[in-house]
Design a protein around this motif. Structure first.
Motif, PDB file in Angstrom:
ATOM      1  N   TRP A 145      -3.119  19.055  18.914  1.00 49.91           N
ATOM      2  CA  TRP A 145      -3.795  18.387  17.794  1.00 49.91           C
ATOM      3  C   TRP A 145      -2.870  18.275  16.591  1.00 49.91           C
ATOM      4  O   TRP A 145      -2.808  17.227  15.939  1.00 49.91           O
ATOM      5  N   LEU A 146      -2.138  19.341  16.315  1.00 50.45           N
ATOM      6  CA  LEU A 146      -1.199  19.324  15.196  1.00 50.45           C
ATOM      7  C   LEU A 146      -0.162  18.217  15.376  1.00 50.45           C
ATOM      8  O   LEU A 146       0.137  17.468  14.434  1.00 50.45           O
ATOM      9  N   ARG A 147       0.381  18.079  16.571  1.00 50.44           N
ATOM     10  CA  ARG A 147       1.370  17.025  16.826  1.00 50.44           C
ATOM     11  C   ARG A 147       0.776  15.647  16.585  1.00 50.44           C
ATOM     12  O   ARG A 147       1.445  14.746  16.065  1.00 50.44           O
ATOM     13  N   ASP A 148      -0.487  15.470  16.964  1.00 48.67           N
ATOM     14  CA  ASP A 148      -1.130  14.176  16.773  1.00 48.67           C
ATOM     15  C   ASP A 148      -1.284  13.867  15.288  1.00 48.67           C
ATOM     16  O   ASP A 148      -0.968  12.753  14.845  1.00 48.67           O
ATOM     17  N   MET A 149      -1.750  14.824  14.512  1.00 54.10           N
ATOM     18  CA  MET A 149      -1.926  14.595  13.075  1.00 54.10           C
ATOM     19  C   MET A 149      -0.588  14.359  12.385  1.00 54.10           C
ATOM     20  O   MET A 149      -0.491  13.514  11.484  1.00 54.10           O
ATOM     21  N   VAL A 150       0.431  15.085  12.789  1.00 56.42           N
ATOM     22  CA  VAL A 150       1.767  14.887  12.215  1.00 56.42           C
ATOM     23  C   VAL A 150       2.257  13.468  12.499  1.00 56.42           C
ATOM     24  O   VAL A 150       2.763  12.768  11.601  1.00 56.42           O
ATOM     25  N   ALA A 151       2.105  13.020  13.742  1.00 55.53           N
ATOM     26  CA  ALA A 151       2.562  11.676  14.111  1.00 55.53           C
ATOM     27  C   ALA A 151       1.836  10.605  13.311  1.00 55.53           C
ATOM     28  O   ALA A 151       2.444   9.617  12.871  1.00 55.53           O
ATOM     29  N   ILE A 152       0.539  10.793  13.079  1.00 55.45           N
ATOM     30  CA  ILE A 152      -0.234   9.790  12.347  1.00 55.45           C
ATOM     31  C   ILE A 152       0.135   9.800  10.870  1.00 55.45           C
ATOM     32  O   ILE A 152       0.219   8.742  10.226  1.00 55.45           O
ATOM     33  N   CYS A 153       0.368  10.971  10.304  1.00 59.79           N
ATOM     34  CA  CYS A 153       0.806  11.036   8.903  1.00 59.79           C
ATOM     35  C   CYS A 153       2.148  10.331   8.722  1.00 59.79           C
ATOM     36  O   CYS A 153       2.346   9.585   7.750  1.00 59.79           O
ATOM     37  N   ARG A 154       3.063  10.553   9.642  1.00 57.86           N
ATOM     38  CA  ARG A 154       4.369   9.881   9.544  1.00 57.86           C
ATOM     39  C   ARG A 154       4.225   8.374   9.755  1.00 57.86           C
ATOM     40  O   ARG A 154       4.934   7.585   9.118  1.00 57.86           O
ATOM     41  N   LEU A 155       3.321   7.976  10.629  1.00 59.11           N
ATOM     42  CA  LEU A 155       3.033   6.558  10.821  1.00 59.11           C
ATOM     43  C   LEU A 155       2.541   5.929   9.521  1.00 59.11           C
ATOM     44  O   LEU A 155       3.010   4.855   9.118  1.00 59.11           O
ATOM     45  N   PHE A 156       1.609   6.586   8.851  1.00 61.10           N
ATOM     46  CA  PHE A 156       1.050   6.030   7.614  1.00 61.10           C
ATOM     47  C   PHE A 156       2.109   5.984   6.520  1.00 61.10           C
ATOM     48  O   PHE A 156       2.154   5.036   5.729  1.00 61.10           O
ATOM     49  N   CYS A 157       2.969   6.999   6.465  1.00 56.83           N
ATOM     50  CA  CYS A 157       4.091   6.960   5.519  1.00 56.83           C
ATOM     51  C   CYS A 157       4.975   5.741   5.783  1.00 56.83           C
ATOM     52  O   CYS A 157       5.384   5.045   4.856  1.00 56.83           O
ATOM     53  N   ALA A 158       5.264   5.496   7.057  1.00 55.22           N
ATOM     54  CA  ALA A 158       6.090   4.342   7.408  1.00 55.22           C
ATOM     55  C   ALA A 158       5.385   3.042   7.041  1.00 55.22           C
ATOM     56  O   ALA A 158       6.008   2.098   6.538  1.00 55.22           O
ATOM     57  N   MET A 159       4.092   2.983   7.284  1.00 47.37           N
ATOM     58  CA  MET A 159       3.323   1.783   6.975  1.00 47.37           C
ATOM     59  C   MET A 159       3.355   1.483   5.479  1.00 47.37           C
ATOM     60  O   MET A 159       3.462   0.320   5.059  1.00 47.37           O
ATOM     61  N   LEU A 160       3.267   2.543   4.666  1.00 50.24           N
ATOM     62  CA  LEU A 160       3.243   2.375   3.213  1.00 50.24           C
ATOM     63  C   LEU A 160       4.630   2.393   2.587  1.00 50.24           C
ATOM     64  O   LEU A 160       4.753   2.198   1.379  1.00 50.24           O
ATOM     65  N   ASP A 161       5.663   2.681   3.411  1.00 50.62           N
ATOM     66  CA  ASP A 161       7.011   2.895   2.907  1.00 50.62           C
ATOM     67  C   ASP A 161       6.994   3.980   1.827  1.00 50.62           C
ATOM     68  O   ASP A 161       7.509   3.820   0.722  1.00 50.62           O
ATOM     69  N   SER A 162       6.382   5.105   2.183  1.00 49.91           N
ATOM     70  CA  SER A 162       6.171   6.200   1.257  1.00 49.91           C
ATOM     71  C   SER A 162       6.733   7.489   1.835  1.00 49.91           C
ATOM     72  O   SER A 162       6.817   7.657   3.047  1.00 49.91           O
ATOM     73  N   GLU A 163       7.070   8.433   0.970  1.00 45.50           N
ATOM     74  CA  GLU A 163       7.587   9.726   1.412  1.00 45.50           C
ATOM     75  C   GLU A 163       6.494  10.777   1.544  1.00 45.50           C
ATOM     76  O   GLU A 163       6.770  11.909   1.938  1.00 45.50           O
ATOM     77  N   ALA A 164       5.241  10.430   1.238  1.00 40.12           N
ATOM     78  CA  ALA A 164       4.148  11.392   1.339  1.00 40.12           C
ATOM     79  C   ALA A 164       2.816  10.657   1.378  1.00 40.12           C
ATOM     80  O   ALA A 164       2.729   9.475   1.006  1.00 40.12           O
ATOM     81  N   VAL A 165       1.781  11.356   1.830  1.00 43.38           N
ATOM     82  CA  VAL A 165       0.416  10.829   1.823  1.00 43.38           C
ATOM     83  C   VAL A 165      -0.538  11.939   1.402  1.00 43.38           C
ATOM     84  O   VAL A 165      -0.221  13.127   1.508  1.00 43.38           O
ATOM     85  N   GLY A 166      -1.714  11.535   0.921  1.00 43.66           N
ATOM     86  CA  GLY A 166      -2.789  12.480   0.671  1.00 43.66           C
ATOM     87  C   GLY A 166      -3.549  12.720   1.956  1.00 43.66           C
ATOM     88  O   GLY A 166      -3.917  11.764   2.658  1.00 43.66           O
ATOM     89  N   PHE A 167      -3.796  13.990   2.275  1.00 47.24           N
ATOM     90  CA  PHE A 167      -4.365  14.393   3.570  1.00 47.24           C
ATOM     91  C   PHE A 167      -5.681  15.118   3.336  1.00 47.24           C
ATOM     92  O   PHE A 167      -5.755  16.058   2.543  1.00 47.24           O
TER      93      PHE A 167
END
Length: 227
Positions: free
Chosen positions: A95-117
């Motif tokens: 589960w942790l790997r899945d959430m990490v992958a999605i957070c990095r995906l959203f960062c890439a989508m937004l061209d951002s270095e972080a997201v609110g979780f």
């Protein structure tokens, strides 16, 4: 018979959903016209070994997750809120790997270095609404997924005047629901889709992950988290 030339042909209506074929495909969404992107996924085996004990009482996690430090950031947040016996279950690593992958995906989508979780059992958006952010990513890991309304099912006047859900929904037969484990990215107002937490998910037993742009973290989440 009237023939439409290239200059007079009516434009095709924008479909409400971009059906992505993969996680990387979702990165194309910001440049597309649709108000919702969706990647359908099947639930992973073994999830209930973690989700069932985790939802026995309400929990909520708020964190700023960095693109490069996503694994450490989410793991630290889980350590603060999830009981040790549950964290030790084999599925937690999956589960942790899945959430990490999605957070990095959203960062890439937004061209951002972080997201609110945000991760938790409390789902309170009972009324249909559009989000006050450019984009918001949702994954319902357990329970009934988010409901959303295509344009033909909405009475916009009822929504804009504060009417209840029953008046906002013009055609209940057109109401759509996301599936558990689907990755959904909603475009914010004024070009978004009306959506809400379904009644079945308001009483608990559900787990939702929500990701927001860093601007939302700075403006809304960070002050609450520090408090």
């Amino acid at each position: 018979m009237v023939r439409h030339t290239a200059a007079t042909r009516r434009p095709e209506p924008v479909m409400p959903v971009f059906q992505a074929s993969s996680m990387s495909d979702l990165c194309r969404f910001p440049a597309r016209p649709e108000p919702l992107a969706r990647l359908g996924r099947k639930p992973l085996d073994g999830a209930e070994s973690v989700f069932a004990p985790l939802t026995r009482k309400p929990f909520g996690i708020t964190a700023r997750v960095g693109r490069q430090s996503a694994h450490a950031d989410i793991e630290a947040a889980l350590t603060r809120e999830v009981p040790g016996p549950v964290r030790g279950m084999p599925f937690m690593a999956v589960w942790l790997r899945d959430m990490v992958a999605i957070c990095r995906l959203f960062c890439a989508m937004l061209d951002s270095e972080a997201v609110g979780f945000r991760l938790g059992t409390q789902r309170t958006c009972r009324r249909y609404h559009m989000d006050d952010v450019p984009f918001r990513l949702l994954v319902t890991y357990r329970g009934r997924g988010t409901e959303w309304l295509p344009g033909e099912a909405v009475d916009l006047h009822a929504y804009e005047t504060g009417a209840p859900n029953e008046e906002i929904v013009r055609d209940p037969d057109n109401l759509e629901t996301l599936n558990p484990w689907d990755i959904a990215v909603f475009r914010g107002a004024p070009n978004g889709l009306l959506h809400r937490t379904p009644e079945a998910a308001l009483s608990g037993g559900s787990i939702l992950m929500r990701l927001d742009p860093p601007s939302f973290w700075d403006r809304v989440l960070a002050p609450h988290f520090k408090a």
